[in-house]
Design a protein around this motif. Structure first.
Motif, PDB file in Angstrom:
ATOM      1  N   VAL A  54       0.855  -1.187   0.000  1.00  0.00           N
ATOM      2  CA  VAL A  54       0.000   0.000   0.000  1.00  0.00           C
ATOM      3  C   VAL A  54       0.893   1.239   0.000  1.00  0.00           C
ATOM      4  O   VAL A  54       1.502   1.581   1.022  1.00  0.00           O
ATOM      5  CB  VAL A  54      -0.930   0.001   1.243  1.00  0.00           C
ATOM      6  CG1 VAL A  54      -1.821   1.250   1.226  1.00  0.00           C
ATOM      7  CG2 VAL A  54      -1.774  -1.268   1.271  1.00  0.00           C
ATOM      8  N   ARG A  55       0.973   1.902  -1.139  1.00  0.00           N
ATOM      9  CA  ARG A  55       1.952   2.983  -1.311  1.00  0.00           C
ATOM     10  C   ARG A  55       1.838   4.120  -0.287  1.00  0.00           C
ATOM     11  O   ARG A  55       2.862   4.634   0.169  1.00  0.00           O
ATOM     12  CB  ARG A  55       1.865   3.544  -2.734  1.00  0.00           C
ATOM     13  CG  ARG A  55       2.427   2.600  -3.786  1.00  0.00           C
ATOM     14  CD  ARG A  55       2.532   3.286  -5.134  1.00  0.00           C
ATOM     15  NE  ARG A  55       3.092   2.382  -6.126  1.00  0.00           N
ATOM     16  CZ  ARG A  55       4.395   2.190  -6.302  1.00  0.00           C
ATOM     17  NH1 ARG A  55       5.252   2.848  -5.545  1.00  0.00           N
ATOM     18  NH2 ARG A  55       4.832   1.366  -7.234  1.00  0.00           N
ATOM     19  N   PRO A  56       0.645   4.553   0.109  1.00  0.00           N
ATOM     20  CA  PRO A  56       0.579   5.643   1.097  1.00  0.00           C
ATOM     21  C   PRO A  56       1.241   5.304   2.428  1.00  0.00           C
ATOM     22  O   PRO A  56       1.594   6.215   3.187  1.00  0.00           O
ATOM     23  CB  PRO A  56      -0.925   5.860   1.259  1.00  0.00           C
ATOM     24  CG  PRO A  56      -1.516   5.427  -0.032  1.00  0.00           C
ATOM     25  CD  PRO A  56      -0.690   4.251  -0.452  1.00  0.00           C
ATOM     26  N   LEU A  57       1.409   4.025   2.718  1.00  0.00           N
ATOM     27  CA  LEU A  57       2.040   3.618   3.971  1.00  0.00           C
ATOM     28  C   LEU A  57       3.513   3.259   3.792  1.00  0.00           C
ATOM     29  O   LEU A  57       4.152   2.794   4.733  1.00  0.00           O
ATOM     30  CB  LEU A  57       1.286   2.426   4.566  1.00  0.00           C
ATOM     31  CG  LEU A  57      -0.171   2.686   4.967  1.00  0.00           C
ATOM     32  CD1 LEU A  57      -0.813   1.424   5.480  1.00  0.00           C
ATOM     33  CD2 LEU A  57      -0.266   3.799   5.994  1.00  0.00           C
ATOM     34  N   ALA A  58       4.051   3.484   2.610  1.00  0.00           N
ATOM     35  CA  ALA A  58       5.437   3.090   2.342  1.00  0.00           C
ATOM     36  C   ALA A  58       6.420   3.835   3.234  1.00  0.00           C
ATOM     37  O   ALA A  58       7.440   3.272   3.643  1.00  0.00           O
ATOM     38  CB  ALA A  58       5.777   3.325   0.872  1.00  0.00           C
ATOM     39  N   GLY A  59       6.126   5.091   3.560  1.00  0.00           N
ATOM     40  CA  GLY A  59       7.034   5.851   4.417  1.00  0.00           C
ATOM     41  C   GLY A  59       7.123   5.261   5.810  1.00  0.00           C
ATOM     42  O   GLY A  59       8.207   5.185   6.394  1.00  0.00           O
ATOM     43  N   TYR A  60       5.984   4.842   6.341  1.00  0.00           N
ATOM     44  CA  TYR A  60       5.975   4.197   7.659  1.00  0.00           C
ATOM     45  C   TYR A  60       6.786   2.907   7.620  1.00  0.00           C
ATOM     46  O   TYR A  60       7.593   2.637   8.525  1.00  0.00           O
ATOM     47  CB  TYR A  60       4.532   3.920   8.072  1.00  0.00           C
ATOM     48  CG  TYR A  60       4.388   3.152   9.362  1.00  0.00           C
ATOM     49  CD1 TYR A  60       4.772   3.722  10.574  1.00  0.00           C
ATOM     50  CD2 TYR A  60       3.852   1.875   9.369  1.00  0.00           C
ATOM     51  CE1 TYR A  60       4.629   3.017  11.769  1.00  0.00           C
ATOM     52  CE2 TYR A  60       3.707   1.164  10.549  1.00  0.00           C
ATOM     53  CZ  TYR A  60       4.104   1.740  11.739  1.00  0.00           C
ATOM     54  OH  TYR A  60       3.972   1.039  12.909  1.00  0.00           O
ATOM     55  N   THR A  61       6.593   2.116   6.574  1.00  0.00           N
ATOM     56  CA  THR A  61       7.349   0.869   6.442  1.00  0.00           C
ATOM     57  C   THR A  61       8.852   1.146   6.362  1.00  0.00           C
ATOM     58  O   THR A  61       9.655   0.435   6.978  1.00  0.00           O
ATOM     59  CB  THR A  61       6.887   0.099   5.194  1.00  0.00           C
ATOM     60  OG1 THR A  61       5.513  -0.256   5.362  1.00  0.00           O
ATOM     61  CG2 THR A  61       7.709  -1.155   4.977  1.00  0.00           C
ATOM     62  N   GLU A  62       9.224   2.191   5.632  1.00  0.00           N
ATOM     63  CA  GLU A  62      10.639   2.521   5.509  1.00  0.00           C
ATOM     64  C   GLU A  62      11.225   2.927   6.850  1.00  0.00           C
ATOM     65  O   GLU A  62      12.364   2.551   7.185  1.00  0.00           O
ATOM     66  CB  GLU A  62      10.814   3.651   4.489  1.00  0.00           C
ATOM     67  CG  GLU A  62      12.253   4.107   4.281  1.00  0.00           C
ATOM     68  CD  GLU A  62      13.155   3.023   3.724  1.00  0.00           C
ATOM     69  OE1 GLU A  62      14.388   3.094   3.960  1.00  0.00           O
ATOM     70  OE2 GLU A  62      12.650   2.088   3.068  1.00  0.00           O
ATOM     71  N   ARG A  63      10.473   3.663   7.654  1.00  0.00           N
ATOM     72  CA  ARG A  63      10.960   4.030   8.984  1.00  0.00           C
ATOM     73  C   ARG A  63      11.141   2.796   9.862  1.00  0.00           C
ATOM     74  O   ARG A  63      12.122   2.687  10.603  1.00  0.00           O
ATOM     75  CB  ARG A  63      10.002   5.026   9.651  1.00  0.00           C
ATOM     76  CG  ARG A  63      10.001   6.401   9.013  1.00  0.00           C
ATOM     77  CD  ARG A  63       9.296   7.422   9.885  1.00  0.00           C
ATOM     78  NE  ARG A  63       7.880   7.116  10.073  1.00  0.00           N
ATOM     79  CZ  ARG A  63       6.912   7.478   9.221  1.00  0.00           C
ATOM     80  NH1 ARG A  63       7.222   8.157   8.116  1.00  0.00           N
ATOM     81  NH2 ARG A  63       5.651   7.185   9.482  1.00  0.00           N
ATOM     82  N   MET A  64      10.203   1.863   9.777  1.00  0.00           N
ATOM     83  CA  MET A  64      10.318   0.629  10.555  1.00  0.00           C
ATOM     84  C   MET A  64      11.518  -0.202  10.094  1.00  0.00           C
ATOM     85  O   MET A  64      12.217  -0.816  10.904  1.00  0.00           O
ATOM     86  CB  MET A  64       9.041  -0.200  10.422  1.00  0.00           C
ATOM     87  CG  MET A  64       7.817   0.398  11.091  1.00  0.00           C
ATOM     88  SD  MET A  64       7.985   0.594  12.897  1.00  0.00           S
ATOM     89  CE  MET A  64       8.402   2.352  13.000  1.00  0.00           C
ATOM     90  N   LEU A  65      11.763  -0.190   8.781  1.00  0.00           N
ATOM     91  CA  LEU A  65      12.907  -0.928   8.257  1.00  0.00           C
ATOM     92  C   LEU A  65      14.210  -0.341   8.772  1.00  0.00           C
ATOM     93  O   LEU A  65      15.110  -1.071   9.205  1.00  0.00           O
ATOM     94  CB  LEU A  65      12.887  -0.937   6.726  1.00  0.00           C
ATOM     95  CG  LEU A  65      13.918  -1.842   6.036  1.00  0.00           C
ATOM     96  CD1 LEU A  65      13.345  -2.390   4.726  1.00  0.00           C
ATOM     97  CD2 LEU A  65      15.225  -1.118   5.746  1.00  0.00           C
ATOM     98  N   ARG A  66      14.312   0.990   8.749  1.00  0.00           N
ATOM     99  CA  ARG A  66      15.540   1.626   9.239  1.00  0.00           C
ATOM    100  C   ARG A  66      15.741   1.345  10.723  1.00  0.00           C
ATOM    101  O   ARG A  66      16.875   1.129  11.177  1.00  0.00           O
ATOM    102  CB  ARG A  66      15.497   3.131   8.973  1.00  0.00           C
ATOM    103  CG  ARG A  66      15.624   3.511   7.502  1.00  0.00           C
ATOM    104  CD  ARG A  66      16.008   4.974   7.342  1.00  0.00           C
ATOM    105  NE  ARG A  66      15.017   5.866   7.924  1.00  0.00           N
ATOM    106  CZ  ARG A  66      13.987   6.384   7.249  1.00  0.00           C
ATOM    107  NH1 ARG A  66      13.815   6.085   5.978  1.00  0.00           N
ATOM    108  NH2 ARG A  66      13.132   7.199   7.846  1.00  0.00           N
ATOM    109  N   ARG A  67      14.641   1.345  11.466  1.00  0.00           N
ATOM    110  CA  ARG A  67      14.749   1.062  12.895  1.00  0.00           C
ATOM    111  C   ARG A  67      15.211  -0.378  13.130  1.00  0.00           C
ATOM    112  O   ARG A  67      16.093  -0.627  13.956  1.00  0.00           O
ATOM    113  CB  ARG A  67      13.401   1.307  13.569  1.00  0.00           C
ATOM    114  CG  ARG A  67      13.420   1.067  15.073  1.00  0.00           C
ATOM    115  CD  ARG A  67      12.041   1.286  15.681  1.00  0.00           C
ATOM    116  NE  ARG A  67      11.580   2.662  15.467  1.00  0.00           N
ATOM    117  CZ  ARG A  67      10.363   3.087  15.792  1.00  0.00           C
ATOM    118  NH1 ARG A  67       9.479   2.238  16.325  1.00  0.00           N
ATOM    119  NH2 ARG A  67      10.031   4.352  15.596  1.00  0.00           N
ATOM    120  N   ALA A  68      14.626  -1.304  12.392  1.00  0.00           N
ATOM    121  CA  ALA A  68      15.029  -2.709  12.537  1.00  0.00           C
ATOM    122  C   ALA A  68      16.487  -2.905  12.138  1.00  0.00           C
ATOM    123  O   ALA A  68      17.219  -3.683  12.760  1.00  0.00           O
ATOM    124  CB  ALA A  68      14.123  -3.607  11.700  1.00  0.00           C
ATOM    125  N   ALA A  69      16.924  -2.201  11.102  1.00  0.00           N
ATOM    126  CA  ALA A  69      18.297  -2.371  10.610  1.00  0.00           C
ATOM    127  C   ALA A  69      19.338  -1.891  11.615  1.00  0.00           C
ATOM    128  O   ALA A  69      20.520  -2.256  11.495  1.00  0.00           O
ATOM    129  CB  ALA A  69      18.468  -1.632   9.283  1.00  0.00           C
TER     130      ALA A  69
END
Length: 209
Positions: A54-69
């Motif tokens: 879901v593209r509108p939520l891509a920014g949230y997913t990217e923040r979670m990815l950076r946090r996990a990384a």
């Protein structure tokens, strides 16, 4: 029942350990650390995983990815290796359905970014498993492509897709076709025949994820 998802998961985790956190992958902007983080949030953070589709939520997913990384790399790899016990994917059947192709593709994302890689000799059973995913994957990836596309895996089958127009044929083993249709065209060992403009467009079209 063969467990291709589990086998690919463990082989990928082994490779992540061997290569370390800074090795390249074929995913633009991702090294091994980021790819491991992607797999972890996909399985452990359903709220964040929604942003993968879901593209509108891509920014949230990217923040979670950076946090996990930012977690210690051994911890990330251990979480890739051992899915959460509470997950529905603890069922073998559901794991195969949801992860059999996913982990194959991401294993190859890492393998094919390394020097002197070569395609693996997958078993006929593994190729047949991947072929079962192909017709739906081809329709989803190429249903709007302006050509009459024939996707063939010799010995396994063929399927048609595309929006119609000039004929184009895509040929390869099921594993290589999966990689092509998931957007890994530049490293997939496939053959394309048809008008040059159409085949070149297909090689560079953004597909998959």
């Amino acid at each position: 029942m063969p467990r291709y998802a589990e086998s690919e998961r463990q082989s990928l985790a082994d490779l992540l350990v061997t290569l370390g956190p800074e090795a390249p992958t074929i995913n633009e902007g991702w090294g091994t650390r980021e790819l491991a983080a992607h797999l972890v949030i996909r399985e452990r953070r359903p709220d964040a995983a929604v942003g993968l589709v879901v593209r509108p939520l891509a920014g949230y997913t990217e923040r979670m990815l950076r946090r996990a990384a930012r977690r210690p790399y051994p911890e990330l790899v251990d979480q890739v290796r051992h899915p959460p016990r509470w997950s529905p994917l603890s069922s073998v059947w559901l794991d195969e359905a949801a992860n059999g192709m996913e982990f194959f593709v991401h294993h190859e994302d890492v393998r094919r970014a390394q020097p002197d890689w070569a395609p693996r000799d997958l078993s006929p059973g593994h190729q047949a498993f991947l072929w079962k995913k192909l017709p739906l994957l081809a329709r989803m990836a190429l249903r709007r492509f302006p050509a009459a596309l024939l996707v063939q895996a010799p010995g396994y089958g063929e399927t048609s897709t595309g929006a119609g127009g000039e004929p184009v044929r895509l040929v390869g083993s099921p594993g290589e076709l999966v990689l092509f249709l998931m957007g890994r065209q530049r490293v997939a060992r496939t053959q394309l025949t048809g008008p040059n403009t159409m085949t070149e467009r297909l090689r560079t079209t953004r597909l998959g994820a």
